[in-house]
Design a protein around this motif. Sequence first.
Motif, PDB file in Angstrom:
ATOM      1  N   GLN A   1      -6.776   2.688   6.831  1.00 46.43           N
ATOM      2  CA  GLN A   1      -6.064   1.557   7.132  1.00 46.43           C
ATOM      3  C   GLN A   1      -6.418   0.753   8.538  1.00 46.43           C
ATOM      4  O   GLN A   1      -6.198   1.617   9.674  1.00 46.43           O
ATOM      5  N   ARG A   2      -7.133  -0.320   8.433  1.00 41.08           N
ATOM      6  CA  ARG A   2      -7.510  -0.945   9.901  1.00 41.08           C
ATOM      7  C   ARG A   2      -6.126  -1.276  10.652  1.00 41.08           C
ATOM      8  O   ARG A   2      -4.966  -1.266  10.295  1.00 41.08           O
ATOM      9  N   ASN A   3      -6.097  -1.287  11.945  1.00 41.56           N
ATOM     10  CA  ASN A   3      -4.936  -1.483  12.767  1.00 41.56           C
ATOM     11  C   ASN A   3      -5.062  -2.906  13.134  1.00 41.56           C
ATOM     12  O   ASN A   3      -3.840  -3.132  13.794  1.00 41.56           O
ATOM     13  N   ASP A   4      -5.746  -3.635  12.970  1.00 34.87           N
ATOM     14  CA  ASP A   4      -5.687  -5.134  13.020  1.00 34.87           C
ATOM     15  C   ASP A   4      -5.527  -5.921  11.850  1.00 34.87           C
ATOM     16  O   ASP A   4      -5.028  -6.984  11.850  1.00 34.87           O
TER      17      ASP A   4
ATOM     18  N   TRP B   1      -7.887  -1.403   3.879  1.00 32.87           N
ATOM     19  CA  TRP B   1      -8.375  -0.336   3.625  1.00 32.87           C
ATOM     20  C   TRP B   1      -9.809  -0.168   3.752  1.00 32.87           C
ATOM     21  O   TRP B   1     -10.459  -1.115   3.009  1.00 32.87           O
ATOM     22  N   GLN B   2     -10.478   0.569   4.415  1.00 34.23           N
ATOM     23  CA  GLN B   2     -12.239   0.634   4.327  1.00 34.23           C
ATOM     24  C   GLN B   2     -12.841   2.003   4.446  1.00 34.23           C
ATOM     25  O   GLN B   2     -11.901   2.893   4.931  1.00 34.23           O
TER      26      GLN B   2
ATOM     27  N   PRO C   1     -15.024   4.184   7.003  1.00 42.07           N
ATOM     28  CA  PRO C   1     -15.255   4.066   8.387  1.00 42.07           C
ATOM     29  C   PRO C   1     -16.820   3.637   8.512  1.00 42.07           C
ATOM     30  O   PRO C   1     -17.708   4.000   7.653  1.00 42.07           O
TER      31      PRO C   1
ATOM     32  N   GLU D   1     -14.579   6.794  15.388  1.00 43.83           N
ATOM     33  CA  GLU D   1     -13.433   6.311  14.400  1.00 43.83           C
ATOM     34  C   GLU D   1     -12.349   7.261  13.971  1.00 43.83           C
ATOM     35  O   GLU D   1     -11.284   6.925  13.431  1.00 43.83           O
TER      36      GLU D   1
ATOM     37  N   GLU E   1      -9.200   2.421  15.718  1.00 43.99           N
ATOM     38  CA  GLU E   1      -9.489   1.388  14.751  1.00 43.99           C
ATOM     39  C   GLU E   1      -8.647   1.479  13.377  1.00 43.99           C
ATOM     40  O   GLU E   1      -8.368   0.480  12.849  1.00 43.99           O
ATOM     41  N   PHE E   2      -8.096   2.566  13.354  1.00 45.64           N
ATOM     42  CA  PHE E   2      -7.377   2.963  12.061  1.00 45.64           C
ATOM     43  C   PHE E   2      -5.603   3.524  12.630  1.00 45.64           C
ATOM     44  O   PHE E   2      -5.709   3.902  13.410  1.00 45.64           O
TER      45      PHE E   2
ATOM     46  N   HIS F   1      -4.885   6.967   7.043  1.00 43.32           N
ATOM     47  CA  HIS F   1      -5.882   7.442   6.284  1.00 43.32           C
ATOM     48  C   HIS F   1      -5.196   8.194   5.174  1.00 43.32           C
ATOM     49  O   HIS F   1      -4.261   8.585   5.187  1.00 43.32           O
TER      50      HIS F   1
ATOM     51  N   THR G   1      -9.323  -1.387  -1.406  1.00 46.13           N
ATOM     52  CA  THR G   1     -10.282  -1.674  -0.221  1.00 46.13           C
ATOM     53  C   THR G   1     -10.342  -3.338  -0.229  1.00 46.13           C
ATOM     54  O   THR G   1     -10.082  -3.764  -1.252  1.00 46.13           O
TER      55      THR G   1
END
Length: 156
Positions: free
Chosen positions: A30-33, A38-39, A41, A62, A119-120, A123, A135
């Motif tokens: 999960q991205r922090n921004d 969700w993606q 790496p 990452e 960045e995350f 997870h 995603t």
Amino acid sequence: MSKKPDYRPNVAMIIVSNNYPEKKEIFIAQRNDLLDIWQFPQGGVDKGEEVIDALFREMEEEIGTDRAKIVGEYPKWISYDFPEKIAKKMKPYKGQTQRYFLIKLKKDAQINLDTKHPEFVNHKFVDIDDVLNHTAHFKKPVYETVINYFKKEGLL
């Protein structure tokens, strides 16, 4: 490498747990921004850097580990466009062109999202048949293509 000057060269990884191949669980973060995003790496390939070197560097940056081995590789570069909101921040690029790798974590791998430049924020491992439900919409066509390739190859 694909010669698309307005697309950022990038490596991306579909990471399976160290329970693979018995369990086909896929790592997403999960991205922090963008907290709803969700993606897999991924990250840029620096000028002059080899793709495999970029892959393991980005993995370490990452998710805090490079303790993994390559299981498979998507055979060509694959691209996607940024949504307009993201494209404004990513100028001069209008998207990314990526090399995808299927990666298996080693038994001693320890995921740590509290990296130098996090960045995350979270997870999880999800079942291969459920991963696309979590995603980012603009990445789904690429994710689906790559996942289907690895399935066809008998790797997922």
